[in-house]
Design a protein around this motif. Structure first.
Motif, PDB file in Angstrom:
ATOM      1  N   ASP A 114       3.082  13.909   8.717  1.00 25.90           N
ATOM      2  CA  ASP A 114       1.813  14.609   8.941  1.00 25.90           C
ATOM      3  C   ASP A 114       0.632  13.768   8.471  1.00 25.90           C
ATOM      4  O   ASP A 114      -0.424  13.740   9.112  1.00 25.90           O
ATOM      5  CB  ASP A 114       1.803  15.940   8.182  1.00 25.90           C
ATOM      6  CG  ASP A 114       2.880  16.904   8.632  1.00 25.90           C
ATOM      7  OD1 ASP A 114       3.332  16.808   9.786  1.00 25.90           O
ATOM      8  OD2 ASP A 114       3.281  17.761   7.818  1.00 25.90           O
ATOM      9  N   ALA A 115       0.805  13.090   7.334  1.00 33.15           N
ATOM     10  CA  ALA A 115      -0.293  12.329   6.737  1.00 33.15           C
ATOM     11  C   ALA A 115      -0.692  11.117   7.569  1.00 33.15           C
ATOM     12  O   ALA A 115      -1.793  10.569   7.381  1.00 33.15           O
ATOM     13  CB  ALA A 115       0.088  11.889   5.325  1.00 33.15           C
ATOM     14  N   ALA A 167      -1.714  11.184  10.399  1.00 38.22           N
ATOM     15  CA  ALA A 167      -2.906  11.561  11.156  1.00 38.22           C
ATOM     16  C   ALA A 167      -4.188  11.282  10.377  1.00 38.22           C
ATOM     17  O   ALA A 167      -5.269  11.167  10.971  1.00 38.22           O
ATOM     18  CB  ALA A 167      -2.840  13.041  11.531  1.00 38.22           C
ATOM     19  N   ASN A 225      -9.766  13.825  10.973  1.00 34.64           N
ATOM     20  CA  ASN A 225      -8.389  13.386  10.712  1.00 34.64           C
ATOM     21  C   ASN A 225      -7.720  14.250   9.651  1.00 34.64           C
ATOM     22  O   ASN A 225      -6.537  14.565   9.746  1.00 34.64           O
ATOM     23  CB  ASN A 225      -8.382  11.923  10.277  1.00 34.64           C
ATOM     24  CG  ASN A 225      -8.832  10.989  11.378  1.00 34.64           C
ATOM     25  OD1 ASN A 225      -9.220  11.427  12.457  1.00 34.64           O
ATOM     26  ND2 ASN A 225      -8.779   9.688  11.122  1.00 34.64           N
ATOM     27  N   SER A 227      -4.360  16.567  10.307  1.00 39.43           N
ATOM     28  CA  SER A 227      -3.180  16.409   9.469  1.00 39.43           C
ATOM     29  C   SER A 227      -2.731  17.754   8.907  1.00 39.43           C
ATOM     30  O   SER A 227      -1.544  18.106   8.948  1.00 39.43           O
ATOM     31  CB  SER A 227      -3.475  15.437   8.330  1.00 39.43           C
ATOM     32  OG  SER A 227      -2.376  15.347   7.450  1.00 39.43           O
TER      33      SER A 227
END
Length: 558
Positions: A196-197, A199, A341, A345
């Motif tokens: 996820d991070a 992003a 962003n 995320s």
């Protein structure tokens, strides 16, 4: 019954039917056991109805012998007498539970049902013509012997079965179907993952550093979130930190709290959003604010800076979905992580969890630049709107609004406290403390003028800015530089204005310096005067940001 009877049950045609309206003789009764009619009803239960040893006469004769003789006959009704009020007897094989499953037969219930059926059949049995003719010589209440016989047979059957099993009658209660266990609203799987991070900023070596299911006083905290009393406590808390190999110190802290109800979650969210809007529990600077759309039931996204030797930016997202509040704090040195962003995320984690907290998801999140959320007192700069001058030192303080007493820069060519035009004027003064490098009188005056309409406000702002810029033509000791135009279309109203540096020679080598900013928005004019020194100064760029922020805050006046 004997073995022969068990193997060859009699048919309906073999049943002895009284003929000619006379009662059967004892000899006829002896030839036909009392249980034959019952065996015809249910062969499965014939053993339950075996008569007691030595019983030679029908129960009906015993009961009938006790009844007084009558010289009158009693006519039976044309229709059979239904002693069970039209309710058909239910055999054990027909008994069903409430949910449709068949229960184990109950011996007592089965015997009673069979006996009742036999009594009813004998009472209502038609003659050869098919009609229920009256029986000559019958006694009053002639159906009582048959009913008594059925009851005696039922009791005998129950005694036999009970003696054979020596067990109590058991009533079987259907077991309810177990309901599926409700999954918890929040689990570790709902926390931000390294994937996820990506992003936020890709290819930075994102790694999960720690995952907590219980917070302690030493646990990491989301910035701008001091301990607040009187708020609902979460029922579930999960927290995770992620780090990178980035040289800019890129990292993330994700905390998810679930509450007992949507009302509790909303109250907790609003309290946290208020803390984030002010962000004044430590000396921090609110860099920017971002409006969030299509993400959860409510969301706030703010970027703040901790002004150390190397500025540490925190982009903080608060998002509520149903009973759950997410907080994502992404930190990076020297420049903030892009707000869009950060939201994208977090959306990945929110969408895994939102259905279990009965809230909206974040399927198509979007962002837009926005005015910072209002703080008290509304309409004025907050102490977190003004940056520090020295890294790691300094705390802004502020006075309450009061009458205008600010002298200005001596280049305004008007008396701020009494100039004609404004319908209202007030002032607040900000003072820098806890910084040994700051001049003793270092601070900033904010003067807020209100006019009848936007046209008068614009005229006043233009006059004031022009007077400042043309000050050297009036005063030989004045010098003006670093003039810059400021504009902003963020929020409901357009902001326009100018900033410039005014220097007044005091004789010899001593010079007074003033950073001035004029901005107009709607029917409000904001005038800022700051007194830097050559070694202690916000600088032109930051002062322009403060000027625009002051005008934006003015739009929040009620």
């Amino acid at each position: 019954m004997d073995d022969e009877q068990s193997q060859h049950p009699r048919s309906d045609a073999d049943v002895d039917t009284p003929q000619g309206g006379t009662d059967p003789t004892p000899a006829e009764d002896a030839a036909t056991p009392a249980t034959e009619g019952i065996a015809e009803e249910s062969g499965d239960h014939s053993a339950w109805m075996r008569p007691a040893v030595g019983e030679e006469r029908r129960t009906s004769e015993i009961v009938g012998a006790l009844a007084p003789e009558s010289t009158e006959t009693e006519d039976l009704p044309d229709e059979p007498i239904d002693v069970f009020e039209d309710t058909a007897p239910v055999t054990p094989d027909e008994a069903e539970t409430a949910d449709g499953s068949t229960e184990e037969p109950n011996p007592l219930h089965a015997a009673a049902a069979i006996g009742a059926a036999a009594a009813q059949r004998r009472l209502c049995e038609p003659d050869s013509s098919g009609a229920h003719a009256a029986r000559p010589g019958s006694r009053p209440m002639a159906w009582l012997p048959w009913l008594a016989g059925a009851l005696v047979a039922a009791l005998v059957a129950f005694a036999v079965v009970h003696s054979l099993t020596d067990k109590p009658v058991v009533v079987i209660t259907p077991t309810p179907t177990p309901s599926a266990t409700t999954p918890p609203a929040v689990t570790e799987a709902d926390l931000l993952t390294a994937k996820d991070a990506e992003a936020i900023t890709p290819k930075q070596g994102w790694t999960v550093a720690s995952t907590l299911s219980r917070l302690t006083p030493t646990s990491p905290k989301v910035i701008c979130q001091p301990n607040t009393t009187g708020q609902p406590n979460p029922t579930i808390t999960r927290q995770r930190t992620l780090t990178t190999t980035s040289t800019r110190g890129l990292a993330a802290l994700h905390q998810v709290d679930n509450f007992a109800s949507v009302a509790d979650a909303s109250k907790a969210f609003e309290a946290r959003a208020t803390n984030l809007a002010a962000c004044d529990n430590e000396p921090l600077w609110i860099h920017s604010n971002t409006a969030v759309g299509n993400a959860g039931d409510a969301a706030r996204l703010v970027t703040v800076a901790r002004q150390d030797d190397i500025a540490e930016y925190h982009t903080v997202l608060l998002l509520r979905t149903g009973t759950t509040v997410h907080a994502l704090d992404v930190t990076q040195a020297n420049q903030p992580a892009p707000a869009a962003n950060v939201l994208n995320s977090a959306a990945a984690a929110v969408n895994r969890q939102c259905a279990r907290s009965t809230g909206r998801c974040a399927t198509q999140p979007k962002v837009a630049e926005a005015i910072p959320a209002a703080t008290e007192p509304m309409g004025w700069l907050s102490i977190s709107d003004i940056p520090r001058v020295s890294p790691r030192a300094g705390l802004w303080t502020v006075t309450d609004a009061s009458n205008v007493v600010a002298p200005g820069s001596e280049c305004e060519n008007m008396t701020l406290a009494s100039v004609a035009g404004p319908t209202q004027r007030e002032q607040r003064t900000y003072q820098m403390t806890q910084d040994n490098a700051a001049p003793r009188t270092y601070g900033m005056d904010e003067v807020l003028f209100t006019f009848k309409d936007a046209r008068q406000a614009a005229q006043f702002a233009n006059t004031l800015a022009s007077n400042l810029k043309n000050c050297p033509s009036r005063l030989a000791t004045a010098k003006v530089s670093e003039s810059a135009q400021v504009t902003s279309s963020v929020g409901r109203k357009k902001v326009a204005g100018a900033t410039l540096l005014v220097q007044q020679s005091l004789g010899g080598t001593e010079t007074a310096r003033f950073r001035t900013g004029v901005a107009v928005v709607d029917n409000k004019v904001i005038y800022l005067v700051n007194n830097p020194s050559t070694s202690y100064d916000l600088g032109s760029a930051k002062f322009q940001q403060v000027t625009v922020r002051a005008a934006q805050r003015a739009t929040q006046l009620p």
